[in-house]
Design an enzyme around this catalytic site. Structure first.
Site, PDB file in Angstrom:
ATOM      1  N   HIS A 296       0.839  -1.207   0.000  1.00 20.59           N
ATOM      2  CA  HIS A 296       0.000   0.000   0.000  1.00 20.59           C
ATOM      3  C   HIS A 296       0.871   1.253   0.000  1.00 20.59           C
ATOM      4  O   HIS A 296       0.601   2.212  -0.736  1.00 20.59           O
ATOM      5  CB  HIS A 296      -0.902   0.044   1.241  1.00 20.59           C
ATOM      6  CG  HIS A 296      -1.918  -1.030   1.325  1.00 20.59           C
ATOM      7  ND1 HIS A 296      -2.005  -1.870   2.416  1.00 20.59           N
ATOM      8  CD2 HIS A 296      -2.905  -1.410   0.489  1.00 20.59           C
ATOM      9  CE1 HIS A 296      -3.000  -2.712   2.243  1.00 20.59           C
ATOM     10  NE2 HIS A 296      -3.565  -2.459   1.071  1.00 20.59           N
TER      11      HIS A 296
ATOM     12  N   LYS B 101     -18.098  -5.775   6.765  1.00 17.62           N
ATOM     13  CA  LYS B 101     -16.829  -6.465   6.985  1.00 17.62           C
ATOM     14  C   LYS B 101     -16.503  -6.465   8.472  1.00 17.62           C
ATOM     15  O   LYS B 101     -16.948  -5.601   9.212  1.00 17.62           O
ATOM     16  CB  LYS B 101     -15.695  -5.776   6.217  1.00 17.62           C
ATOM     17  CG  LYS B 101     -15.730  -6.036   4.731  1.00 17.62           C
ATOM     18  CD  LYS B 101     -14.453  -5.582   4.091  1.00 17.62           C
ATOM     19  CE  LYS B 101     -14.416  -5.992   2.629  1.00 17.62           C
ATOM     20  NZ  LYS B 101     -13.132  -5.662   2.019  1.00 17.62           N
TER      21      LYS B 101
ATOM     22  N   ARG C 150      -2.223  -5.911  -7.963  1.00 21.83           N
ATOM     23  CA  ARG C 150      -1.134  -6.851  -7.760  1.00 21.83           C
ATOM     24  C   ARG C 150      -1.072  -7.879  -8.880  1.00 21.83           C
ATOM     25  O   ARG C 150      -0.012  -8.309  -9.272  1.00 21.83           O
ATOM     26  CB  ARG C 150      -1.317  -7.607  -6.435  1.00 21.83           C
ATOM     27  CG  ARG C 150      -1.153  -6.749  -5.217  1.00 21.83           C
ATOM     28  CD  ARG C 150      -1.544  -7.536  -4.009  1.00 21.83           C
ATOM     29  NE  ARG C 150      -2.960  -7.913  -4.161  1.00 21.83           N
ATOM     30  CZ  ARG C 150      -3.804  -8.121  -3.178  1.00 21.83           C
ATOM     31  NH1 ARG C 150      -3.397  -8.048  -1.952  1.00 21.83           N
ATOM     32  NH2 ARG C 150      -5.060  -8.423  -3.396  1.00 21.83           N
TER      33      ARG C 150
ATOM     34  N   SER D 267      -3.035  -7.551   3.039  1.00 22.09           N
ATOM     35  CA  SER D 267      -3.316  -7.419   4.471  1.00 22.09           C
ATOM     36  C   SER D 267      -3.701  -8.767   5.070  1.00 22.09           C
ATOM     37  O   SER D 267      -3.314  -9.093   6.192  1.00 22.09           O
ATOM     38  CB  SER D 267      -4.449  -6.414   4.697  1.00 22.09           C
ATOM     39  OG  SER D 267      -4.063  -5.137   4.276  1.00 22.09           O
TER      40      SER D 267
END
Length: 166
Positions: free
Chosen positions: A17, A41, A90, A128
């Site tokens: 990040h 979430k 990514r 993460s």
């Protein structure tokens, strides 16, 4: 003044990040790292904790701000007078989802553009979720996250472990 927004959950922020933040900050007068509070979430860290860790991690970049937001990203962008959304990629698997989000944001507000930025190859495996999993099992995360995040993550996991053993 050009303003861009780099949104995400950042639970927690990683060097991947930070790579996107540092590189994006070079192209805009103002970069807002927007920490999403998503009630659907279950993040490990509160939004406030994530904002604090990111602020500590980006204090060396003068044109970066960190804020928490809820709701639609395009509404937050309008509020902040930002016309650019930065999305880090990514792998090809990220692109499909991010393209769908970019197209929906464009449908909601035709004045907002999404810029895709590939992460540096050395961080292409990093997420993460991976960081949290490695930390949970006692692995070294020193080269994956800034020291402030490593400390917060260790403390959070210790706290959760002590609660579950009571």
């Amino acid at each position: 003044m050009s303003t861009a927004i780099y949104p995400g959950s950042f639970d927690p922020i990683t060097y991947g990040h930070l790579d996107i933040i540092e590189r994006s900050a070079r192209f805009f007068d103002r970069l807002i790292v927007a920490v999403l509070s998503n009630p659907q979430k279950q993040p490990l860290f509160t939004a406030e904790e994530r904002v604090e860790m990111i602020r500590d991690s980006v204090k060396h970049i003068s044109n970066v701000e960190v804020e928490n937001f809820q709701g639609l990203l395009v509404d937050f962008a309008r509020l902040k007078k930002a016309r650019i959304i930065i999305k880090g990629l990514r792998a090809v698997s990220d692109f499909e989802y991010e393209l769908q989000m970019a197209l929906m944001n464009k449908k909601l507000d035709d004045d907002i553009e999404t810029f895709f930025m590939m992460t540096s190859a050395k961080y292409s495996y990093l997420s993460s979720s991976v960081v949290k999993e490695v930390a949970r099992f006692g692995g070294c995360i020193r080269n994956l996250v800034p020291p402030v995040v490593e400390n917060h993550l260790k403390q959070k996991l210790i706290s959760l472990e002590s609660k579950s053993t009571k």
